[in-house]
Design a protein around this motif. Sequence first.
Motif, PDB file in Angstrom:
ATOM      1  N   LYS A 139     -14.338  -9.453 -14.402  1.00 39.16           N
ATOM      2  CA  LYS A 139     -14.489  -8.026 -14.630  1.00 39.16           C
ATOM      3  C   LYS A 139     -14.525  -7.656 -16.111  1.00 39.16           C
ATOM      4  O   LYS A 139     -13.974  -6.629 -16.502  1.00 39.16           O
ATOM      5  CB  LYS A 139     -13.358  -7.257 -13.928  1.00 39.16           C
ATOM      6  N   GLN A 157     -13.382  -3.453 -19.603  1.00 38.42           N
ATOM      7  CA  GLN A 157     -12.049  -3.369 -20.170  1.00 38.42           C
ATOM      8  C   GLN A 157     -12.171  -3.527 -21.681  1.00 38.42           C
ATOM      9  O   GLN A 157     -13.269  -3.780 -22.197  1.00 38.42           O
ATOM     10  CB  GLN A 157     -11.157  -4.476 -19.610  1.00 38.42           C
ATOM     11  N   ASN A 158     -11.088  -3.341 -22.395  1.00 33.96           N
ATOM     12  CA  ASN A 158     -11.107  -3.597 -23.826  1.00 33.96           C
ATOM     13  C   ASN A 158     -11.365  -5.080 -24.069  1.00 33.96           C
ATOM     14  O   ASN A 158     -10.698  -5.940 -23.490  1.00 33.96           O
ATOM     15  CB  ASN A 158      -9.768  -3.199 -24.454  1.00 33.96           C
ATOM     16  N   GLN A 295     -13.301  -0.277 -23.767  1.00 30.87           N
ATOM     17  CA  GLN A 295     -13.720  -0.097 -22.381  1.00 30.87           C
ATOM     18  C   GLN A 295     -14.699   1.071 -22.289  1.00 30.87           C
ATOM     19  O   GLN A 295     -14.467   2.142 -22.839  1.00 30.87           O
ATOM     20  CB  GLN A 295     -12.503   0.178 -21.488  1.00 30.87           C
TER      21      GLN A 295
END
Length: 527
Positions: A139, A157-158, A295
């Motif tokens: 992810k 995400q970051n 993100q």
Amino acid sequence: MDTSSMVSDFGKMNVRDQKNHPLDHPPADTTDTTTSNTASSNTSFTESIDRDVAPGAGASTTSKSKSVSAYKQPGIAANSVESHSPGADMSDSESGSPTKPTSSPLKATAAEFKPSPHQPQSGAFDSFTSSHNPSSPPKLFEIGPSGRGGTGVFAAQNIPLGTRIICDSPLLTIPSNQLYLVWGPYCRLGNAEKRQFDALYFWENTDLHLEQASRMCLLDYTDDAIESDDEEELIAEHVRVMGIFAVNNFEMPKGALGLFPNGARLNHSCVPNVHHSYNPTLNKLTVHAVRDIFQGEELVMNYMGQHSHFWTHTKRWEYLRSRYGFTCQCEACSDTTGTNDSRREMLQALVWGLEEFHKGQPDEGHFLIPSTGPDALAQAEQVITLLIQQGLFAMELTRAYRLASSLALDLGYHQKALEYASNEAEVEKNIFGTELDDLKKHGTASEVWIKNMFVILKDKQYTPYTRLAEKIYNITGVKHEVLADSSDHKSSGRGKKGGKNSKRTSPKKISPKKKEPRPQEEEKDAV
């Protein structure tokens, strides 16, 4: 070449005619396979350290469909650069460097990398650390509608600097740059793979004459069984397949082209936040973050190759429109102040001057060509500064660090040379990961350069600081002997009772014994 017409004045450095500039269309990248172990050399800024399986093979630091042909593969020019060693060898303390010899060389840090203001953000990183995992964490990215048009790839995400985001196997490949060859591999795809292929962006480049190529290569005009309607439908389908492949393929080693389903979804930016390259060790396309990504940010790469970093936005627009059918609206192209174009023109001019200096016959009458080694190093440091200011943190930055390291070594600025080399190694690992077998094989990896430097510096009786040696070891795995000496010293420095909380006592004084004469027998035995 008349360089007086190239630059209008020292302050603005406006390039009047980029088509006549020597760096406008640089020679094809080559791999240096003759790195010396006994002498230093000045590495040209445009000398390649691309990831090739073999010298002269297609560059695998890929440009997305840089040049495709419906019929034949264009020739790849090779270019090599002679080494030149200006200046006498001087110690760090006596060097008279344009910057202080003990100052920390220019380095891109995460704090300077900020996402574009128009990109969505969802919090900042607690800490910025590099990650070089051999496989993509789950992810990390997702595909969705893009404000740039069509679909794009977004950070789920970051993502810290250096993270491998995509590790992509090819959906299909062709052995050479002849687009009509894609029809056979496409027809052999399964239904799911065909749906992946068909969903990609299509644009018919009229310069490629796809319909003419299809009629010449696909149809058998002696086959009377094909109806005219079927013939036109078949030609249209062939053109569609070639058109999709033409704008979504990546260069692979030995002239092959491949289409990678996730990599093909990445949109373009002249200030990319990811770097893509074909990794011959993994036989996959890898995509790494060249800065910290928040993100929700769209992951964007450069379609045009490193030479485009010297172009103004109008020239980049011309290239992208002619080959991909769109006008870039990234932050560099949308800059209304002219600052971005001025810096890129400045980059072009400074690199041209360094190339002229590198040839060994500097023109002292031209202000862009350094007249001394320290001037050349200062100019290389300007190039590094501009690249960082422009947010260009990939191959072009590694080349600039290598050049600065080589110039510093020739001048005797030993610590600075090693620090620039360690900066190069750090960027190299961020954009490629840890699988650098091909670069090491051909002697172009930063690790090879550092090993050569250690040999040179040993001959010069120079020992790097322990902290710098540790940094280099942590990045590259190259261990300087100063670390072994330090380790041995630490292990033998204290006994079992010698700790921080041990009770320290003064040694007991012992009176010397009176020396007695030995018996004559013992003396004989001793003899």
